[in-house]
Design an enzyme around this catalytic site. Structure first.
Site, PDB file in Angstrom:
ATOM      1  N   SER A 101       8.766   8.286   2.623  1.00  0.00           N
ATOM      2  CA  SER A 101       8.183   7.814   3.878  1.00  0.00           C
ATOM      3  C   SER A 101       9.267   7.420   4.859  1.00  0.00           C
ATOM      4  CB  SER A 101       7.286   6.598   3.589  1.00  0.00           C
ATOM      5  OG  SER A 101       6.906   5.936   4.775  1.00  0.00           O
ATOM      6  N   TYR A 104       7.081  -1.813  -0.996  1.00  0.00           N
ATOM      7  CA  TYR A 104       6.748  -0.420  -0.683  1.00  0.00           C
ATOM      8  C   TYR A 104       7.925   0.267   0.009  1.00  0.00           C
ATOM      9  CZ  TYR A 104       4.179   3.605   1.160  1.00  0.00           C
ATOM     10  OH  TYR A 104       3.762   4.886   1.463  1.00  0.00           O
TER      11      TYR A 104
END
Length: 272
Positions: free
Chosen positions: A149, A162
């Site tokens: 990401s 995350y």
């Protein structure tokens, strides 16, 4: 002839979102697909949809944080289809029950941190650990695509675990590519922007989605199929010279200055 005829793929986190779209696109291009997910019903539904469209797919109920289950997942591919050519490491802990608790680093719950790392990072390493020998035995080549990401490249006001897990995936990708490239294994990471999955809609209210759309250079957020098409390309011979890198699939989210959206608003207010 479809581009991936004769290839065998495993997609993790394939019961929904990016994983489900990738499984469908790979099957459309001729690959046999192991639809791996901890959600047994969702994995079976995706596999059934692929078979109904004329493709080949089987489900594999898999918790990617558990090594025995990852090994069994790879065994399913070899047993059912005779080989393994592609692993798309895509499973991640990203539900609201996790993301709402993943806050500032000074407030992090160590148990939550460990859970996120076990799935988002350990799961990818275990997938590669067991997929690479099967790839080498089946023909001496293979491709591993790791979903990461843009949050692994840029700091965020929250989601410490995350973001850290996604940053580590880039390092893991380079290590795999470096260690096994001469044996014919390619490894590539995807740096995703916001993809309009059900998980995203559950984590981000519509005003937040609208705000984030303003930070993309495209008129819309990404769709799961946008990612799936890139994975299919990377699995093909057309991508044979691409390895050890991160490819942005982010609508330009990481391509501009941090003030981009604010500057646009100022220009629009000024009639520019």
């Amino acid at each position: 002839m479809a581009e991936l005829d004769g290839r065998v793929a495993i997609v993790t986190g394939a019961a929904s979102g990016v994983g489900a779209a990738t499984a469908r696109v790979l099957a459309r291009e001729g690959a046999a697909v192991v639809v791996a997910d901890i959600n047994a019903g969702g994995a079976e539904a995706v596999a059934k949809r692929i078979r109904a469209a004329g493709g080949r797919a089987v489900p594999a109920v898999t918790d990617v944080a558990e090594e025995a289950q990852v090994a069994a997942m790879v065994d399913v591919a070899v047993r059912e289809f005779g080989r393994l050519d592609l692993l798309h490491n895509n499973a991640a802990l990203a539900g609201p029950e996790v993301m709402t608790r993943d806050t500032l680093i000074t407030e992090i719950d160590p148990e939550l941190w460990d859970r996120v790392m076990r799935v988002n990072l350990r799961g990818y390493a275990l997938g590669a650990k067991h997929a690479i020998p099967a790839m080498l035995e089946g023909g001496g080549s293979g491709v591993i695509v790791n979903t990461s990401s843009g949050t692994g490249l840029l700091g965020e006001p929250s989601r410490s675990a995350y973001g850290t897990s996604k940053a580590a995936i880039f390092g893991l990708t380079r290590s795999i590519a470096t260690q096994y490239g001469k044996q014919g294994i390619r490894c590539v990471a995807l740096a995703l922007g916001l993809i309009a999955t059900e998980a995203l809609k559950a984590n981000f209210a519509q005003p937040v989605q609208d705000m984030m759309t303003g930070h993309h250079l495209t008129p819309r957020l990404g769709e799961p199929e946008d990612v799936a098409e890139v994975v299919s390309f990377l699995a093909s011979d057309r991508a044979a010279f691409i390895t050890g890198c991160a490819i942005p699939v982010d609508g330009g989210f990481t391509a501009h200055t941090a003030s981009y959206a604010d500057e646009l608003r100022l220009l629009e207010a000024a009639g520019g």
